[in-house]
Design an enzyme around this catalytic site. Sequence first.
Site, PDB file in Angstrom:
ATOM      1  N   ASP A 126      63.256 128.264  80.591  1.00  0.00           N
ATOM      2  CA  ASP A 126      64.597 127.440  80.923  1.00  0.00           C
ATOM      3  C   ASP A 126      64.329 126.086  80.312  1.00  0.00           C
ATOM      4  O   ASP A 126      65.571 125.412  80.416  1.00  0.00           O
ATOM      5  CB  ASP A 126      64.573 127.206  82.623  1.00  0.00           C
ATOM      6  CG  ASP A 126      63.420 126.651  83.139  1.00  0.00           C
ATOM      7  OD1 ASP A 126      62.294 126.143  82.635  1.00  0.00           O
ATOM      8  OD2 ASP A 126      63.413 126.579  84.575  1.00  0.00           O
ATOM      9  N   TYR A 150      57.546 120.764  72.719  1.00  0.00           N
ATOM     10  CA  TYR A 150      57.388 122.129  73.182  1.00  0.00           C
ATOM     11  C   TYR A 150      58.814 122.935  73.382  1.00  0.00           C
ATOM     12  O   TYR A 150      59.011 123.765  72.829  1.00  0.00           O
ATOM     13  CB  TYR A 150      56.815 121.977  74.726  1.00  0.00           C
ATOM     14  CG  TYR A 150      56.782 123.606  75.319  1.00  0.00           C
ATOM     15  CD1 TYR A 150      56.126 124.647  74.739  1.00  0.00           C
ATOM     16  CD2 TYR A 150      57.582 123.536  76.603  1.00  0.00           C
ATOM     17  CE1 TYR A 150      56.213 125.897  75.653  1.00  0.00           C
ATOM     18  CE2 TYR A 150      57.745 124.966  77.037  1.00  0.00           C
ATOM     19  CZ  TYR A 150      57.114 125.908  76.763  1.00  0.00           C
ATOM     20  OH  TYR A 150      57.310 126.998  77.079  1.00  0.00           O
ATOM     21  N   LYS A 154      60.559 125.861  71.327  1.00  0.00           N
ATOM     22  CA  LYS A 154      60.839 127.174  71.923  1.00  0.00           C
ATOM     23  C   LYS A 154      62.536 127.134  71.408  1.00  0.00           C
ATOM     24  O   LYS A 154      63.007 128.370  71.398  1.00  0.00           O
ATOM     25  CB  LYS A 154      60.833 127.177  73.302  1.00  0.00           C
ATOM     26  CG  LYS A 154      59.254 127.330  73.803  1.00  0.00           C
ATOM     27  CD  LYS A 154      58.479 128.313  73.494  1.00  0.00           C
ATOM     28  CE  LYS A 154      58.754 129.730  74.160  1.00  0.00           C
ATOM     29  NZ  LYS A 154      57.988 130.896  73.886  1.00  0.00           N
TER      30      LYS A 154
END
Length: 340
Positions: A126, A150, A154
């Site tokens: 999410d 990060y 993603k």
Amino acid sequence: MLILVTGGCGFIGSEFIRWQLAANADARIVNLDKLTYAGNPENLAAIAGNSRYEFQLGDIADRSCVEGLLACNTFDGVVNFAAESHVDRSLLDSGPFVQTNVIGTQVLLDACRQAGIRRYVQVSTDEVYGSLGSTGKFTEETPLAPNSPYSASKAAADMLVRAYHHSFGFPAVITRCSNNYGPYQFPEKLLPLFITNLFADLQVPVYGAGTNVRDWIHVTDHCRGIDAALRRGKPGEVYNFGGLTEKTNLEITHLLLDLIGKPHSLIRYVADRPGHDLRYAIDCTKAKRELSWQPEVVFEQGLRDTIEWYRTHGDWVARIKSGAYRDYYQQQYGGRLNQA
Ligand code: NAD
Ligand code: TDX
């Protein structure tokens, strides 16, 4: 069904493998894992001798390794868990995050496409949606706005997956889930760090004022969702999974202190995480409607069980903290660790 799982020695991947082998008699699994600091073969000790399970040491960014594995096996599906997963580490050095999460995904996608893989699940997060204010929820249509290295790595991987489906018809689905909790989580993330610190009467470092909100989902609920996406997901689609359990970090901290029975004076407020996302909340209507999935574990019970697991697995935590699981690996796999 023969499934290639990448990153299966980590927290969620190992749960997926244990759960898959127990839940589906026809499931066979090959686990490709590089065994980074977060990859612990001990997480799979219970099924290491299972004839339906095979471990392969290797890096998803190593083209010859991945192509070789795909040439030797006819996989019915691929689930990509392999990633650098800790936001704080990405703020210290984003290099490994780009290498594994972006380049690794690209190499894996290319190899899977060449091999004619017919079901591919990209396990995303999410966090690619960025941060919410005090209201609203992330849907699959929410624009991507990642805030940490990060989550940026993603999101880049998600964009590659999307493009491979759009350009080549590659049959991939993307899953985006909120914060997982449960057994075998590496004790750098909020819950296992705080639980293990409290058992040792150590302080717990709350970032900023502790008002940031996360949605918590038990790892088994996430794994059931990934399995549903693998078996019933529509290629090209994104599915959100969440636990419908929003808590501030301070609420979580107070709950842990009370359940473990430690004084609230162990709370230590520390400098905030740079760029700290305020709030995540998930709308998982689509997963419910299209995959017949919904979270089942009640948070308070799941948290109690998780605390109990860490209480009874102090040796697992101690081995991680001393790095001794690498010795375990050397014994199990005859010293091939150095090839990683
Ligand atoms: P983890 O850090 O516990 O495990 C990651 C695993 O990947 C380890 O076994 C590691 O050795 C392996 N790995 C790392 N780089 C690799 C490489 N180049 N090649 C092969 N293996 C490699 O992570 P986790 O918490 O289990 O998360 C798994 C996936 O789920 C990640 O993709 C993460 O982004 C995603 N996710 C996690 C959460 C969460 O709350 N933990 C929530 C949503 C999504
Ligand atoms: O010591 C801490 N103190 C603290 O206040 C730590 C480690 C965290 N926090 C806060 C930061 C976050 O608001 O707690 C919250 C949770 O932090 P993490 O456990 O680091 O998780 P988060 O950053 O929310 O990301 C996690 O959920 C989404 C996973 O690590 C990701 O892999 C996943 O994609």
